[in-house]
Design an enzyme around this catalytic site. Structure first.
Site, PDB file in Angstrom:
ATOM      1  N   HIS A  39       0.850  -1.207   0.000  1.00 33.48           N
ATOM      2  CA  HIS A  39       0.000   0.000   0.000  1.00 33.48           C
ATOM      3  C   HIS A  39       0.881   1.251   0.000  1.00 33.48           C
ATOM      4  CE1 HIS A  39      -2.780  -2.911   2.175  1.00 33.48           C
ATOM      5  NE2 HIS A  39      -3.498  -2.547   1.135  1.00 33.48           N
ATOM      6  N   GLY A 149      -3.033  -2.284  -6.803  1.00 36.60           N
ATOM      7  CA  GLY A 149      -1.897  -3.198  -6.891  1.00 36.60           C
ATOM      8  C   GLY A 149      -2.142  -4.267  -7.949  1.00 36.60           C
ATOM      9  N   LYS A 151      -1.145  -7.145  -7.676  1.00 38.62           N
ATOM     10  CA  LYS A 151      -1.316  -8.428  -6.995  1.00 38.62           C
ATOM     11  C   LYS A 151      -2.743  -8.936  -7.207  1.00 38.62           C
ATOM     12  CE  LYS A 151      -1.611 -10.659  -2.693  1.00 38.62           C
ATOM     13  NZ  LYS A 151      -3.027 -10.371  -2.462  1.00 38.62           N
ATOM     14  N   GLN A 155      -8.928  -8.047 -10.214  1.00 37.83           N
ATOM     15  CA  GLN A 155      -9.595  -6.841  -9.695  1.00 37.83           C
ATOM     16  C   GLN A 155      -9.219  -5.626 -10.555  1.00 37.83           C
ATOM     17  OE1 GLN A 155     -10.074  -5.697  -5.419  1.00 37.83           O
ATOM     18  NE2 GLN A 155      -8.250  -4.489  -5.798  1.00 37.83           N
TER      19      GLN A 155
HETATM   20  O1  PAF Z   1      -7.980  -4.393  -2.985  1.00 35.84           O
HETATM   21  C1  PAF Z   1      -8.662  -4.053  -1.996  1.00 35.84           C
HETATM   22  O2  PAF Z   1      -8.138  -3.815  -0.919  1.00 35.84           O
HETATM   23  C2  PAF Z   1     -10.168  -3.937  -2.134  1.00 35.84           C
HETATM   24  O3  PAF Z   1     -10.687  -4.929  -2.953  1.00 35.84           O
HETATM   25  C3  PAF Z   1     -10.633  -2.542  -2.590  1.00 35.84           C
HETATM   26  C4  PAF Z   1     -10.137  -2.209  -3.993  1.00 35.84           C
HETATM   27  C5  PAF Z   1     -10.142  -1.488  -1.625  1.00 35.84           C
HETATM   28  C6  PAF Z   1     -12.160  -2.483  -2.628  1.00 35.84           C
HETATM   29  O4  PAF Z   1     -12.698  -2.729  -1.370  1.00 35.84           O
END
Ligand code: PAF
Length: 289
Positions: A39, A149, A151, A155
């Site tokens: 992060h 990310g 990773k 997503q």
């Molecule tokens: O990757 C994450 O931490 C979550 O899926 C996100 C993008 C913050 C959505 O809740």
């Protein structure tokens, strides 16, 4: 600049108003908290490319199935504030579930096809929850750029597709995975691991790297490359969910790969080890060091 904490959408809008009126660029880093250096990397990148960076910390209930770890998901707001501030964020948005999903909230965003393949097949509804909350955060913050990310490869693909389909005026920036020295991809869920588990989990990146090395050594058959990865994973008691070679549309690749297919191929893994579910991915063609 000290980090400002806001907890409601109205406070967030107020806090962003002066930045907007001064024409400042805004970067968003959506997270579920328990921030680690992966992060940190997203926040540093946003802080370098935007005047102001917003980090959201929200454990989004709609992306968890009833059997998932929503209740157990690690949380530590004080640490999150420290990591976010050190990495250069100006605002931390930490709403509760009631603020994001008030009584009567009934809308879900679904990116058809992409959301139900691979990880979506293992976790039905997961990407609908992700797409919904990400769109809500993009609408609330209206950032120029948002950082995710690599990773969470699928997503990232789902978010990019949603933003494209819905004409969301935000650039989606994918940031390479940050790994521990052992090769284990950093993840908030790594906190569930014992030291032994952490050591054993290095087998995941070793398997993906072995597949890259086999391709570099001349093997271009998808099933043989997969077998190379499976042989490495067999060194630990991994309960495999999937190990696949995917094309850019996240469809499994089969047969002998052309150089063009190989250049775009992604190796994706999901499975359990020591009771913890891991996902990881790498390109088939390793980037030059
Ligand atoms: O990757 C994450 O931490 C979550 O899926 C996100 C993008 C913050 C959505 O809740």
């Amino acid at each position: 600049m000290p980090l400002e904490l806001v907890t409601t959408p109205a406070e967030l809008r107020d806090a962003l108003q002066s930045a907007r009126s001064q024409g400042q660029s805004v970067g968003l880093v959506p997270t579920m908290g328990y921030l680690h250096d992966g992060h940190g990397e997203l926040i540093r990148r946003s802080a370098a490319e935007n005047d102001l960076t917003v980090v959201s910390v929200f454990v989004n209930p709609t992306q968890f199935a009833p059997t998932d770890d929503l209740g157990a998901y690690p949380r530590d707001l004080d640490r999150d504030r420290e990591v976010a501030a050190q990495a250069g964020a100006a605002l931390l948005f930490h709403p509760d579930a009631g603020a994001m999903y008030p009584e009567g909230h009934a809308t879900r965003v679904q990116v058809s096809g992409l959301s139900t393949r691979v990880e979506g097949a293992s976790r039905p509804g997961h990407f609908d929850g992700v797409a919904t909350v990400v769109l809500m955060l993009l609408n609330l913050v209206q950032p120029q750029r948002a950082y995710f990310g690599e990773k969470d490869w699928q997503q990232l693909a789902v978010v990019r597709h949603m933003v494209r389909d819905l004409w969301v005026p935000t650039e989606i920036v994918g940031v390479p995975t940050v790994r521990a020295q052992s090769g284990l991809a950093l993840s908030s869920r790594n906190s569930y691991l014992t030291d032994e588990g952490r050591l054993h989990a290095a087998v995941i990146s070793q398997a993906l790297r072995a597949m890259q090395a086999a391709y570099q050594g001349g093997e271009a058959q998808a099933d043989k490359l997969r077998q190379v990865g499976l042989n490495v994973l067999a060194q630990q008691p991994v309960q495999l969910d999937y190990l696949l070679l995917l094309d850019r549309d996240l469809q499994p690749l089969e047969g002998s790969l052309s150089p063009e297919q190989a250049a775009e191929a992604r190796l994706v893994f999901a499975g359990r080890l020591h009771g913890v579910r891991f996902i990881d991915n790498m390109p088939l063609v390793a980037p030059l060091a």
